[in-house]
Design a protein around this motif. Structure first.
Motif, PDB file in Angstrom:
ATOM      1  N   UNK A  98      -9.819 -20.649  97.864  1.00 13.50           N
ATOM      2  CA  UNK A  98     -11.267 -20.422  97.884  1.00 13.50           C
ATOM      3  C   UNK A  98     -11.625 -19.009  97.432  1.00 13.50           C
ATOM      4  N   UNK A  99     -10.710 -18.058  97.626  1.00 14.71           N
ATOM      5  CA  UNK A  99     -10.976 -16.657  97.311  1.00 14.71           C
ATOM      6  C   UNK A  99     -10.333 -16.201  96.005  1.00 14.71           C
ATOM      7  N   UNK A 100      -9.615 -17.074  95.335  1.00 21.51           N
ATOM      8  CA  UNK A 100      -8.909 -16.688  94.125  1.00 21.51           C
ATOM      9  C   UNK A 100      -9.806 -16.152  93.008  1.00 21.51           C
ATOM     10  N   UNK A 101     -11.042 -16.637  92.843  1.00 21.32           N
ATOM     11  CA  UNK A 101     -11.902 -16.035  91.812  1.00 21.32           C
ATOM     12  C   UNK A 101     -12.091 -14.528  92.011  1.00 21.32           C
ATOM     13  N   UNK A 181     -15.418  -5.004  98.689  1.00 18.47           N
ATOM     14  CA  UNK A 181     -16.537  -5.128  99.634  1.00 18.47           C
ATOM     15  C   UNK A 181     -16.933  -6.595  99.810  1.00 18.47           C
ATOM     16  N   UNK A 182     -16.909  -7.352  98.725  1.00 18.01           N
ATOM     17  CA  UNK A 182     -17.250  -8.772  98.799  1.00 18.01           C
ATOM     18  C   UNK A 182     -16.249  -9.525  99.658  1.00 18.01           C
ATOM     19  N   UNK A 183     -14.980  -9.193  99.535  1.00 17.38           N
ATOM     20  CA  UNK A 183     -13.953  -9.850 100.349  1.00 17.38           C
ATOM     21  C   UNK A 183     -14.136  -9.540 101.835  1.00 17.38           C
ATOM     22  N   UNK A 193     -19.522 -16.771 105.665  1.00 15.96           N
ATOM     23  CA  UNK A 193     -18.548 -16.597 104.593  1.00 15.96           C
ATOM     24  C   UNK A 193     -17.326 -17.444 104.823  1.00 15.96           C
ATOM     25  N   UNK A 194     -16.259 -17.111 104.130  1.00 14.49           N
ATOM     26  CA  UNK A 194     -15.062 -17.932 104.217  1.00 14.49           C
ATOM     27  C   UNK A 194     -14.399 -17.841 105.588  1.00 14.49           C
ATOM     28  N   UNK A 195     -14.516 -16.688 106.262  1.00 11.97           N
ATOM     29  CA  UNK A 195     -13.895 -16.539 107.571  1.00 11.97           C
ATOM     30  C   UNK A 195     -14.342 -17.604 108.545  1.00 11.97           C
TER      31      UNK A 195
END
Length: 363
Positions: A98-101, A181-183, A193-195
């Motif tokens: 999901x975070x690879x981009x 910062x986005x991560x 978010x993804x968390x």
């Protein structure tokens, strides 16, 4: 009175027998949601915040160097680059699909050095078009490109002579800081978010979509990359045994070994936990997972320690070691391969998960 005394003994004996037969709560259940939430709040988020802090410092030093390209400032910039790289490598067990981009914008191998040089030459002596730079592909920016720009031969001379080249460096550091910062935002709970999604994903642990399965597979990916990619390929395992020193992870900064150590340290932190919440190691212990008669959590930790110790014997640069000390690097490859078998085969079996990552390099 005597019979009353015997009655009490009988009752207490029955109670003791009942307690010995009925398992305790700790033996019969494990709070996976608490484990996953603890991993996010106590390990994942702090590591990403550290990365964001280092990226911010890197950007600040790059701006200073852009205005004043002295050797002293380049030394400071290089050190900040290394600090940022190590902080990023410690987030590696959490580079989920999901975070690879975002992740690929920070680190994509190999970098397109030909594009970088052609672009700089086409722009000089004019400043870079920032709108155009924002559309650079992942192979044209990120940490691997900075590795080249800051550490390649005659880097100081080339950077001193070219304001455009220095601007390229500054633009890349700003881009890395923004993504970092986005991560952090993605992993901050309550920010939608993804968390939050990751914690909510804990359902059937055997499902490939569960948090346990996702995390386990990413641990396997990180461990697999050590022998299969970053040691095996430079050793020549894909080229008939002929070493390929140019294919090490960091051919310019010579930080390949410390990056691999940071990867494994991150895996260890992920397994053992960094706070008071139930850890991944606790979960393995709860399942009764063993390897050769000892708790699997201990076996994994011991093999990680052994791999890190062996990696520490390699003198940088790795590009030279794979040629001049092939046997030594091969010994480290063997140790790291034993770690891979432990997590990819034994740990995955004990967890009952499906391994979704597979290397095809033939080792």
């Amino acid at each position: 009175m005597f019979f009353s005394y015997l009655s009490r003994i009988f009752v207490f004996s029955l109670l003791a027998l009942f307690i010995s037969i009925v398992p305790t709560q700790a033996q019969t259940s494990f709070d996976r949601v608490a484990m996953i939430e603890g991993i996010v709040t106590e390990t994942v988020l702090p590591l990403h915040r550290t990365f964001a802090e280092e990226a911010l410092a890197l950007e600040a030093v790059a701006i200073i160097f852009e205005a004043d390209p002295t050797e002293e400032n380049l030394v400071a910039l290089r050190q900040m680059y290394i600090n940022t790289v190590i902080a990023f490598e410690r987030t590696s067990p959490f580079h989920f699909q999901r975070l690879m981009p975002y992740v690929t914008q920070i680190e994509r191998h190999p970098p397109n050095i030909e594009f970088v040089e052609t672009y700089i030459a086409s722009v000089e002596p004019d400043p870079i078009d920032l709108e155009l730079a924002a559309r650079f592909g992942s192979a044209q920016k990120g940490l691997p490109v900075l590795d080249y720009l800051l550490f390649a031969d005659d880097a100081l001379t080339r950077l001193t002579d070219s304001a455009t080249r220095r601007q390229y460096v500054s633009i890349l550091t700003t881009d890395i800081r923004q993504i970092a910062d986005t991560l952090v935002d993605e992993w901050t709970l309550g920010a939608d978010g993804y968390g939050d999604q990751f914690i909510a994903a804990d359902d059937d642990p055997s499902s490939v979509r569960s948090a346990v399965s996702i995390l386990s597979n990413e641990i396997i990916v990180v461990v697999e990359f050590v022998p299969r990619i970053w040691l095996g390929i430079p050793l020549g395992h894909r080229h008939g045994g002929e070493p390929q020193p140019e294919l090490v992870e960091a051919p310019y900064s010579h930080t390949s070994v410390m990056r691999l150590i940071a990867n494994l340290e991150a895996v260890q932190m992920t397994i053992n936990g960094t706070g008071d919440s139930p850890s991944f190691a606790d979960y393995l212990d709860f399942l009764g997972a063993e390897h050769n008669g000892e708790p699997m959590s201990q076996a994994i930790n011991a093999q990680i320690d052994a791999t890190i110790a062996d990696l520490s014997t390699i003198e940088e640069p790795l590009a030279i070691a794979v040629v001049d000390d092939t046997d030594g690097v091969t010994a480290v490859f063997d140790t790291s391969l034993a770690l891979l078998r432990l997590v990819k085969t034994d740990m995955a079996h004990e967890l009952g998960i499906t391994v979704t990552f597979n290397s095809n390099d033939g080792d």
